[in-house]
Enzyme design. Structure first.
Site, mmCIF file in Angstrom:
data_model
loop_
_atom_site.group_PDB
_atom_site.id
_atom_site.type_symbol
_atom_site.label_atom_id
_atom_site.label_comp_id
_atom_site.label_asym_id
_atom_site.label_seq_id
_atom_site.Cartn_x
_atom_site.Cartn_y
_atom_site.Cartn_z
ATOM 1 N N SER A 257 7.640 1.717 3.216
ATOM 2 C CA SER A 257 6.764 0.789 3.873
ATOM 3 C C SER A 257 6.040 -0.073 2.838
ATOM 4 C CB SER A 257 5.989 1.436 4.757
ATOM 5 O OG SER A 257 4.927 2.134 4.121
ATOM 6 N N LYS A 258 5.922 -1.161 3.068
ATOM 7 C CA LYS A 258 5.126 -2.133 2.075
ATOM 8 C C LYS A 258 3.617 -1.514 1.779
ATOM 9 C CE LYS A 258 5.960 -6.747 3.261
ATOM 10 N NZ LYS A 258 6.268 -7.862 3.370
ATOM 11 N N ARG A 259 3.164 -0.979 2.944
ATOM 12 C CA ARG A 259 1.799 -0.928 2.862
ATOM 13 C C ARG A 259 1.496 0.091 1.906
ATOM 14 N NH1 ARG A 259 0.461 1.710 7.688
ATOM 15 N NH2 ARG A 259 1.967 0.369 8.574
ATOM 16 N N ASN A 260 2.140 0.980 1.427
ATOM 17 C CA ASN A 260 1.759 2.128 0.633
ATOM 18 C C ASN A 260 2.623 2.176 -0.614
ATOM 19 O OD1 ASN A 260 -0.124 3.317 2.468
ATOM 20 N ND2 ASN A 260 1.601 4.282 3.532
ATOM 21 N N ASN A 261 3.403 1.421 -0.633
ATOM 22 C CA ASN A 261 4.627 1.317 -1.751
ATOM 23 C C ASN A 261 4.835 -0.081 -2.260
ATOM 24 O OD1 ASN A 261 5.645 4.334 -1.606
ATOM 25 N ND2 ASN A 261 5.625 3.462 0.504
#
Ligand code: GLU
Length: 468
Positions: A257-261
């Site tokens: 996921s973009k959110r954490n990576n």
């Protein structure tokens, strides 16, 4: 291989933002599959959904792919026999319209006059899908005629049959998947503005560009039955189709996921990762050679590439591996090359010659260019010692004595320290860790003696004295 059997693969990104790390992987596999067998790698820009287009991203795709060495044999900017290679430019060729009209004539498609759905409507329909058939498929010829006469512009949808099945065997996963057509949408093929949707464009373009192998992300698998029906109704041969495994978050839970990576290739490049390392990293997310080699240049990868190496289980995004690979590729660079990348990171007061001296020392321990600052900071200025430095102060007077009388070269320094540890029967690892911490204020440093030589005798003695 005769020309009709040449492997032709393509990478078909949509210009909707920066290149995702998964997209780079797809491109690299498609590139290797083609080049390994002297085939052709084609770049096609899929920009038919112009609402999603992000200005500048087409050019960014070109430069990012080139930064990784993934040159295309046919495509935008290089041309080829099957252009144009940008879908919006292909609309005027008329092939999409022709294909949609053929399906209409043969009763495999129908006119649809429904208002285009909003994003929210599409999303909620997908979530609670129970109806796969579009109401317009039941319009009579008279009703259609009346709407067209009244100036309504129809779209064209696939008339998906009920009660049938459609299958394919995945080139990557090696698995046959069969869908009941009852749960396949009456997918939109041609929009009312004459632009094709992805479903129609992908089939028409892959056919016209003579693509033999389609590799794409797993996300696209639910679209495959639609494409298979379009191929079937147009009487076209289906290429090999392979869906790459999903890349998972570092903890193995869920899709990356973009959110954490960070998932943007451009961002990794901007963060100072080497293109060779990023590429090597993605190659190993879902593919492995027989001999478990894990360092590849692009040409070595092409040479070794074997579709049997595709793994069936979803790989985890292990950023520590990227750091390790980056360190490996950094070590292969010359000192001058590293200098050209790191010089601007240092305080401009530090003379270039001094920076050049520390590069060979730090190189072995660097994972990223920026690491040179934390590894060598103590060489250029007295470290800030932490309160809990954890040294054995008993050694300090002896070390000071021994270094004060020693010549300041590697052999002399090491000889005097070794003699000291022997004479006093000191625990060597404890002794040298004290020296390292006293000189550098940190446990991980480039080779200590070489670092001490650059720092200079007076400064070393003064650091040691300040800790007694
Ligand atoms: N245009 C699609 C994307 O951006 C590619 C789908 C395909 O390769 O068929 O992911």
């Amino acid at each position: 291989m005769d020309s009709t059997h040449v492997v032709r693969t393509r990478f078909a990104p949509s210009p909707t933002g920066s290149l995702h790390i998964g997209g780079l992987r797809t491109a690299a596999y498609a590139y290797a599959l083609a080049r390994h067998s002297d085939g052709k790698f084609i770049l096609r820009i899929e920009d038919t959904d112009q609402k999603r287009e992000v200005a500048g991203s087409t050019e960014q795709i070109y430069s990012t792919l080139r930064a990784f060495g993934l040159d295309w044999d046919e495509g935008p900017e290089v041309g080829g026999d099957f252009g144009p290679y940008i879908q919006s430019e292909r609309v005027s060729l008329g092939s999409y319209k022709k294909a949609a009209e053929k399906l209409l004539q043969e009763g495999r498609a129908f006119y649809c006059f429904c208002k285009p759905k909003s994003k929210e409507e599409i999303k909620s329909e997908r979530q609670f899908k129970i109806e796969f058939r579009d109401p317009c498929r039941h319009l009579t010829p008279e009703e259609i005629e009346a709407k067209i006469t009244a100036g309504e512009k129809p779209a064209i949808r696939l008339k998906t049959p009920d009660g049938e099945t459609i299958s394919y065997t995945d080139y990557v996963l090696g698995k046959t998947t069969t869908w009941k057509t009852d749960i396949v949408d009456d997918a939109m093929l041609l929009k009312s503005d004459g632009f094709p949707t992805y479903h129609l464009a992908v089939v028409v373009d892959d056919t016209e560009m003579k693509i033999t192998h389609v590799l794409r992300g797993h996300d696209w698998q639910p679209s495959t039955p639609i494409h298979l029906l379009v191929y079937k109704f147009l009487g076209l041969p289906v290429p090999e189709i392979g869906h790459l495994t999903d890349i998972l978050n570092p903890d193995g839970k869920g899709k990356l996921s973009k959110r954490n990576n960070n998932v943007s290739c451009e961002q990794y490049l901007a963060d100072g990762y080497l293109p060779e390392a990023i590429l090597n990293f993605v190659l190993l997310l879902g593919w492995a050679p027989k001999d478990n080699q894990d360092l590849f240049t692009l040409s070595e990868f092409v040479e070794k590439f074997d579709p049997k190496g595709f793994q069936k289980s979803n790989p985890r995004f292990d950023i520590a591996k990227l750091d390790w690979l980056n360190g490996q590729f950094l070590k292969r660079q010359s000192d001058e090359e590293i200098f050209s990348h790191v010089k601007s990171l240092f305080d401009p007061q530090i003379p270039a010659e001094k920076i050049k001296q520390v590069i060979p020392l730090a190189k072995e321990r660097m994972h990223r260019y920026g690491d040179i600052l934390s590894l060598t900071g103590f060489i250029f200025s007295t470290p800030q010692y932490p309160a809990d430095l954890g040294i054995n102060k008993d050694y300090l007077p002896d070390i000071i004595n021994s270094l004060s009388t020693s010549d300041w070269d590697k052999v002399s320094i090491e000889t005097s320290l070794n003699e000291l540890t022997k004479a006093k029967n000191y625990n060597r690892s404890d002794f040298f860790m004290t020296l390292r911490l006293a000189v550098a204020g940190q446990k991980v440093t480039p080779p200590l003696t070489e670092s001490m030589i650059i720092i200079g005798k007076d400064e070393i003695i003064s650091r040691l004295k300040s800790l007694t």
